[in-house]
Design a protein around this motif. Sequence first.
Motif, PDB file in Angstrom:
ATOM      1  N   ARG A 136       0.821  -1.209   0.000  1.00  0.00           N
ATOM      2  CA  ARG A 136       0.000   0.000   0.000  1.00  0.00           C
ATOM      3  C   ARG A 136       0.854   1.257   0.000  1.00  0.00           C
ATOM      4  NH1 ARG A 136      -1.311   3.673   3.423  1.00  0.00           N
ATOM      5  NH2 ARG A 136      -0.324   2.594   5.166  1.00  0.00           N
ATOM      6  N   ASP A 171      -0.279   6.532  -0.390  1.00  0.00           N
ATOM      7  CA  ASP A 171      -0.702   5.265  -0.981  1.00  0.00           C
ATOM      8  C   ASP A 171      -0.191   5.157  -2.416  1.00  0.00           C
ATOM      9  OD1 ASP A 171      -2.050   4.649   1.309  1.00  0.00           O
ATOM     10  OD2 ASP A 171      -4.063   4.750   0.437  1.00  0.00           O
ATOM     11  N   SER A 173      -1.562   3.467  -4.687  1.00  0.00           N
ATOM     12  CA  SER A 173      -2.730   3.521  -5.572  1.00  0.00           C
ATOM     13  C   SER A 173      -3.164   4.944  -5.875  1.00  0.00           C
ATOM     14  CB  SER A 173      -3.898   2.757  -4.948  1.00  0.00           C
ATOM     15  OG  SER A 173      -4.286   3.346  -3.715  1.00  0.00           O
ATOM     16  N   PRO A 177      -1.753   5.144  -9.851  1.00  0.00           N
ATOM     17  CA  PRO A 177      -2.759   4.085  -9.983  1.00  0.00           C
ATOM     18  C   PRO A 177      -2.338   3.034 -11.009  1.00  0.00           C
ATOM     19  CG  PRO A 177      -3.791   6.257 -10.002  1.00  0.00           C
ATOM     20  CD  PRO A 177      -2.317   6.486 -10.088  1.00  0.00           C
ATOM     21  N   ASN A 180       1.188  -0.975  -8.901  1.00  0.00           N
ATOM     22  CA  ASN A 180       1.342  -2.266  -8.229  1.00  0.00           C
ATOM     23  C   ASN A 180       0.999  -3.420  -9.162  1.00  0.00           C
ATOM     24  OD1 ASN A 180       2.355  -2.622  -5.591  1.00  0.00           O
ATOM     25  ND2 ASN A 180       0.651  -1.471  -4.723  1.00  0.00           N
ATOM     26  N   GLU A 181      -0.045  -3.249  -9.951  1.00  0.00           N
ATOM     27  CA  GLU A 181      -0.443  -4.310 -10.874  1.00  0.00           C
ATOM     28  C   GLU A 181       0.622  -4.517 -11.955  1.00  0.00           C
ATOM     29  OE1 GLU A 181      -2.274  -1.870  -9.768  1.00  0.00           O
ATOM     30  OE2 GLU A 181      -3.830  -2.915  -8.632  1.00  0.00           O
TER      31      GLU A 181
END
Length: 464
Positions: A136, A171, A173, A177, A180-181
């Motif tokens: 996170r 964060d 994200s 955005p 992380n993916e």
Amino acid sequence: MPDVLVTGSGPSAMLAALDLAEVGLTVELVVAPGDVWPDRPERDPDGVIAAALARIAAPVSPGHSGFAGAEATSSPRTAPMLRAPGGTWSRQAEPEVLGIPAQPLAREVQRLLGGGGAFRAWLDRVTPVLTVGKTRALGKLVRARIGVTALSRLVEPAVVERYGVRADAVDTSVAAPGLNELLTRAGSLTGAALAYADRNVARETETAPTGGWLSARAALLERLSLYAVVLSDDAAVVAREGDAGWEIERASGALTHARGLVIDVGDRAAWSEGETPSETAAGPAIRVEDQAGAAHSALPSAAAERVHAEIGIQDPFAVVPSSDAREAGGLLLIELAGEPWSVRLSASAASASGWNAQLTGPRVGSDGGAVEAVELVRRLDTVLAESGVERAPGAEWRLRRDVAGFATAAERDGVDAELTAWRAEESERIAVGARLVGGDLARAFADADREATALRRRLTGISD
């Protein structure tokens, strides 16, 4: 009586006024003497600001030439010069995502991190991904993948400038955005930064009017006048909801009746020397009441604000080729009372010395604390000198406060939920301004357009 009263003249409120006036509604706009518009390019990832400026600048008739100076100019953010070991400057390597390098062994990365730091960052390419898409905190992710040196020298300057906190409090994200993916798919953070590069160019695109924001403001006022929008300096103090709309008490004591109300919560807030932040708190000064005189539920307020300070400085890049430095500018961190401040060094035609330093402070509570501007300026002078940046002779500090951008998803989602609940109350009133959306002007413009469209549909009964 006007169909709609707009309580302020920030950019979001004025665009909402234009939306309403264009469909034939009569509008009165309170032009606040202290309204503060942007003074530099704003992030515009989806082209919302560019579209708004094109609308402001457009010709009003076949023979009209449009409004010069209000046209949009957009460009991707330029990677800045960062301070390398030994006090020298080197340009940040590109591509990058908030300082995370896509090529950890690039020459620029080695200059900024040293051989050992660059090698540690390269180990990211051969380190298995153990926390698939679950890290996170941005700081924790960067530290684990490319090391402490890369975090402190490459990432923290960009993160503190944008969010007012260190990367551990941001964060992933929110900051990037989807990063992380991409890390999960690429197998490394630097590989994810490379895959993210095209998306990041769009996210970092900045837009401003060609003639500056005050030119856009003047053009928008002129365009509003073409729709017979009434301009007033009589502030709205209390708005009381009635059966047929709103009864609005003005600062002069006069009463105005309107069917609809647009509350300008502000896009920026000024702060002058000798004042404390609490004395210049931004946001709506109007009290909104129901028919019984009870206050409507409060608008969600900014959880945090930041102080911005700007001053003319001497050329900070004496040992760097001037063409490279003038294009890129510089970015560094300083400490003030134990808190991080970002310092953006940029060429400026408005400064007698040709250079400006823009200092952005840490997040503070919306009450702003108790420090006065005079004391803050004294501290800034000391710390700026200690960081090796020299104030230009005769230069004076210019200060302002802005709402801090959302650093976590919980903070963003909490404010969004409060705003949604406020808007769910059946009432012919809307609120607009960047302070409602974490200081994001592009999002504020989109939000104002959406809210004004909904209000004009209710007032006219016409669907677009």
